[in-house]
Design an enzyme around this catalytic site. Sequence first.
Site, short mmCIF file in Angstrom:
data_model
loop_
_atom_site.label_atom_id
_atom_site.label_comp_id
_atom_site.label_asym_id
_atom_site.label_seq_id
_atom_site.Cartn_x
_atom_site.Cartn_y
_atom_site.Cartn_z
N PRO A 101 -90.31 -42.35 2.09
CA PRO A 101 -89.35 -43.01 1.21
C PRO A 101 -87.98 -42.31 1.25
O PRO A 101 -87.92 -41.08 1.32
CB PRO A 101 -89.99 -42.88 -0.18
N LEU A 106 -88.43 -36.00 0.12
CA LEU A 106 -89.45 -35.80 1.15
C LEU A 106 -88.82 -35.61 2.53
O LEU A 106 -89.52 -35.62 3.54
CB LEU A 106 -90.45 -36.96 1.15
N ASP A 152 -84.60 -28.58 4.68
CA ASP A 152 -85.24 -29.75 5.29
C ASP A 152 -85.34 -29.62 6.80
O ASP A 152 -86.41 -29.77 7.39
CB ASP A 152 -84.48 -31.04 4.94
O1 PMV Z 1 -84.41 -32.97 -3.35
P1 PMV Z 1 -84.62 -32.10 -2.17
O2 PMV Z 1 -86.06 -31.89 -1.80
O3 PMV Z 1 -83.75 -32.43 -1.01
O4 PMV Z 1 -84.23 -30.62 -2.61
C1 PMV Z 1 -83.04 -30.25 -3.22
C2 PMV Z 1 -83.16 -28.78 -3.42
C3 PMV Z 1 -82.01 -28.15 -4.16
O5 PMV Z 1 -82.33 -26.77 -4.23
C4 PMV Z 1 -81.88 -28.70 -5.55
C5 PMV Z 1 -80.69 -28.32 -3.42
C6 PMV Z 1 -80.61 -27.62 -2.09
O6 PMV Z 1 -79.71 -27.99 -1.29
O7 PMV Z 1 -81.37 -26.68 -1.84
#
Ligand code: PMV
Length: 316
Positions: A101, A106, A152
């Site tokens: 999604p 994710l 990510d």
């Molecule tokens: O929402 P996600 O899984 O892309 O994570 C964001 C994580 C944060 O720490 C809030 C922001 C970041 O860039 O690390």
Amino acid sequence: MTEVTTTAGASGKIILFGEHAVVYNRPAIAVPVTEVGATATVTDRSVGNGCLIIAHDLQREFLLSTAAEDDALALIVRLTLAELGLSADPDWRIEVRSTIPIASGLGSGAAVSTAIVRAIHRHVGRAASPDVVSALVYRSEEVHHGTPSGIDNTVIAYERPVWFVRGEPIRSFVPAQPFLIAIADSGIASPTRQAVGDVRRAWQAQTAQYEAWFDEVGEIVHAARRAIEDGNVAQLGPLMDANQRLLSQIGVSCRELDLLIDVARAAGAAGAKLSGGGRGGNLIAAVDEKTAAAVADALTAAGAKRVIVTEVKNEE
Ligand code: PMV
């Protein structure tokens, strides 16, 4: 002419511990989610008008030569072609599909980009090492997210649990034993950028308080890594609960997430917390073989839009 086709894939990811504090240089742990993923297929063609990109889930079909400079799909294709020293507009069809999604924490954007980088490398017979993939995907994310933490692209390129500290070399690690987590989507769309910006303003107004909370999160993340590496997975639930209390104080939980977290715990989860940007998006719950189904059912009955039970594997 027989069409030469090459396919490559990439999984999703989820943050287990440390979101938000990671922006302020504390560690975070994220893991691959192999139950969802993206694939990219590169096919030679002889139409003579360059590279055609088809994104089935987005209902998009366009020529690379006509795409805007900052178009996410075109950008990762261009970066990869340049990295490999290939023609800037080869006569290819690149098709992309994803079961992840969008904008839900994710890692859908990074997974699609990773699949494209891997498929192009494979198509021209070049190896795509995780560090090259990760660096290319990071550059494409930068255009869209400003200053992404790099989680990510790192988890998805390496396909392992990752210990991540901003500005430090990435370290992947292997759990001593596999463990299960349930991931539930609250169904509330919440842009990460907004939550990150709000936390920054609050941190500017109350720096000492926020720094103290981020330190506490950092300690929890260290303890979680020890638990995972030592195989003490029973500790992960209480650590999730402790991390969630701090995320609430930091101001990124919300009523709906709190409710679903309570539901997961009542149905047998050993602990639960939001994951990612917060204010909506996903929550995760520590489950095992005995509790997974009941927790997933309870979350669905309480309004979760989708529940994935994933196994974090102990593979090298
Ligand atoms: O929402 P996600 O899984 O892309 O994570 C964001 C994580 C944060 O720490 C809030 C922001 C970041 O860039 O690390």
